[in-house]
Write an enzyme that holds these catalytic residues in place. Structure first.
Site, PDB file in Angstrom:
ATOM      1  N   SER A  10       0.842  -1.189   0.000  1.00  0.00           N
ATOM      2  CA  SER A  10       0.000   0.000   0.000  1.00  0.00           C
ATOM      3  C   SER A  10       0.877   1.240   0.000  1.00  0.00           C
ATOM      4  CB  SER A  10      -0.907  -0.002   1.229  1.00  0.00           C
ATOM      5  OG  SER A  10      -0.121   0.169   2.387  1.00  0.00           O
ATOM      6  N   LYS A  11       0.224   2.368  -0.046  1.00  0.00           N
ATOM      7  CA  LYS A  11       0.942   3.632  -0.207  1.00  0.00           C
ATOM      8  C   LYS A  11       2.050   3.843   0.811  1.00  0.00           C
ATOM      9  CE  LYS A  11      -3.022   5.708  -2.384  1.00  0.00           C
ATOM     10  NZ  LYS A  11      -3.764   4.431  -2.218  1.00  0.00           N
TER      11      LYS A  11
END
Length: 487
Positions: free
Chosen positions: A254-255
């Site tokens: 994820s980010k």
RNA sequence: GGCCCCAUGGUCUAGUGGUCAGGACACCGCUCUUUCAAGGCGGUAACGGGGGUUCGACUCCCCCUGGGGCCA
């Protein structure tokens, strides 16, 4: 497997194209190309709240940038369209009505509050909180009446508690789920929109998709979709669930792990061929050693049975290495084009560079050579070519410019360069080596101080090339300045 | 919590009952060399644990542990 292969990539336009999605698209595309099949792009935009035109554009651009073209879908059309789910609503409604009329599905009038309450109750009894099928056997008259009064309702699929739902996944093998595990799930929401599983299964069957290649996160959706296929009387496709891509901490990428969207990776300077090659190797391998594959080789060699069934951690370091490999393969002209925006952004080259400047950058790129792993590396590697004055790295200057012989040596060097007829790489090298020998120095003992004087750093491309490209004037000027400042 | 999936070096992986467990990235040396990068050579490093099955398990089965996913 008979008939022509038809696969699809079905993103929701609710954000960027994630690397996981890109890999799924790539596997579908490679499979289709390898089999001479059809690759379809379908946009799953039933969530009107979160779907945006901007996301759609971004995804489409990213796919094209990667080189993944689609045979059917938005902007190219096809006989199975439309390819936006938002334009296929009639189809879902018809199928839902068909299933209801056929006794395979039914309207359910339970409210969200009632459901939540009963779920709570079941939980406290230690039972699995599943729908209790309360509305499944309502009197037809009552159903009619509630419907005509316009009471809000959903449509649920009738499911059985008997037996197991079994299927063979191409990457995982046999998968079995007890039928009782699946309750009468919702296929049409109270707002009349289909649920994800329903829309996907209806479209996949109507578009005659033969192989569903998607992320592992959909594995547990598969039994439900199989049930929908069965109710529809359609033959189910083959499934291949590819493992998810993880971050270094083994949690889904994820980010917070770094860049995760293809658009971002592109902006950061990764080359599409590196991206494709790297992604292909995340979860797929050809043999025990091959690492670098061109698109053509991937198409030729790709097969689902060599897709791994274990999650893979995304390794930016290996991607970077691979990017360097592909950077080497690019022509000088290509590299100039890639590098130019970064030189401009750093203020080293003024924005619309003229022809002279382009030629100069080309020579800089040649001198920098294989040191360039990412386009933006150019700034750090070559800024001294573009600045009027070098900024000395203090450590480097302290180590090399303060030596006692530097002053005299530079002075002689300046004079000789001034009168050097063959001011080119070879001539310069000869001169430098000759001078070092005369002064009883090893070549390196002269070269290192010169490097710092000219570039400000202890590392640079080959010093003779640097001198040749920098030009006699600048070289002499910088030598003199360094001499005055330090020696 | 229920169900499902997964488990070879730090990472990506090869391996399909008998291998000195192979390759790539990363890391560390050496080498080439004017430095760096690249290149060449070499090195450190792995079958999660426990039971079976078998003459023999990384490989097959079961349990545990751990990770992940879906649903709630």
């Amino acid at each position: 497997m008979s008939g022509k292969v038809r696969v699809r990539f079905a993103p929701s336009p609710t954000g960027h194209l994630h690397v996981g999605g890109a890999r799924t698209a790539l596997f579908n595309w490679l499979f289709a190309r390898n089999k001479g099949g059809t690759f379809i792009l379908r946009i799953e935009d039933t969530d009107r709240e979160r779907s945006t035109e901007e996301s759609y554009r971004g995804i489409v651009d990213a796919l094209r940038w990667l080189g993944l073209d689609w045979d059917e879908g938005p902007e190219v059309g096809g006989a199975w369209g439309p390819y936006f789910q938002s334009e296929r609503r009639d189809g879902y409604r018809e199928r839902a009505e068909m299933l209801t009329a056929g006794g395979k599905a039914y309207p359910c009038f339970c409210t969200a509050e009632e459901l939540a309450e009963r779920r709570q109750a079941m939980k406290s009894l230690g039972a699995d909180p599943r729908y209790d099928r309360r509305c499944r056997d309502l009197e037809p008259g009552i159903v009619e009446e509630l419907l005509s009064r316009g009471k809000p309702h959903v449509i649920r699929l009738k499911t059985s508690d008997e037996g197991v739902i079994e299927f063979t996944d191409i990457v995982h093998g046999k998968i079995a789920v007890p039928a009782e595990q699946i309750d009468d799930f919702i296929i049409v929401k109270s707002d009349g929109f289909p649920t994800y599983n329903f829309a996907a299964a209806v479209d996949d069957s109507r578009m005659e998709i033969t192989h569903i290649i998607r992320g592992d996160d959909h594995l547990s959706n598969t039994p439900r979709q199989l049930l929908i296929y069965e109710a529809l009387g359609a033959r189910p496709p083959a499934f291949a669930h590819v493992p998810l891509i993880m971050g270094p901490d083994k949690a889904r990428l994820s980010k917070r792990h770094g860049s995760t969207s293809i658009q971002q990776m592109r902006d950061e300077g990764y080359l599409p061929e590196a991206m494709v090659n790297y992604l292909a190797l995340l979860g797929w391998s050809y043999d025990d050693s091959a690492q670098l594959f061109s698109m053509e080789e991937l198409i030729e060699k790709f097969s689902l049975d060599r897709v791994s069934d274990k999650p893979a951690v995304f390794d930016y370091k290996k991607l970077r290495w691979m990017n360097g490999e592909y950077m080497k393969k690019r022509s000088v002209e290509d590299r100039v084009r890639l590098v130019m925006p970064h030189l401009e952004a750093a203020g080293l080259v003024k924005d619309p560079a003229d022809g002279r400047m382009r030629d100069f950058v080309k020579r800089v790129v040649e001198v920098v050579g294989e040191r360039l792993k990412m386009p933006q590396d150019i700034v750090e590697l070559s800024d001294f070519f573009f600045r009027d004055e070098v900024e000395y790295d203090e450590k480097a200057a302290g180590k090399f410019l303060k030596r006692h012989y530097v002053g005299p040596a530079f002075r002689v060097l300046e004079d000789r360069l001034q009168t050097l007829h063959a001011y080119n790489e070879i001539g310069i090298e000869e001169l430098m080596r000759g001078l070092a020998a005369e002064m009883g120095l090893k070549a390196g003992e002269l070269i290192h101080p010169v490097r710092v004087a000219l570039t400000g750093r202890a590392q640079s491309p080959g010093i003779f090339e640097v001198m040749a490209l920098l030009g006699k004037e600048k070289v002499i000027e910088r030598l003199a300045r360094a001499r005055r400042a330090y020696a």
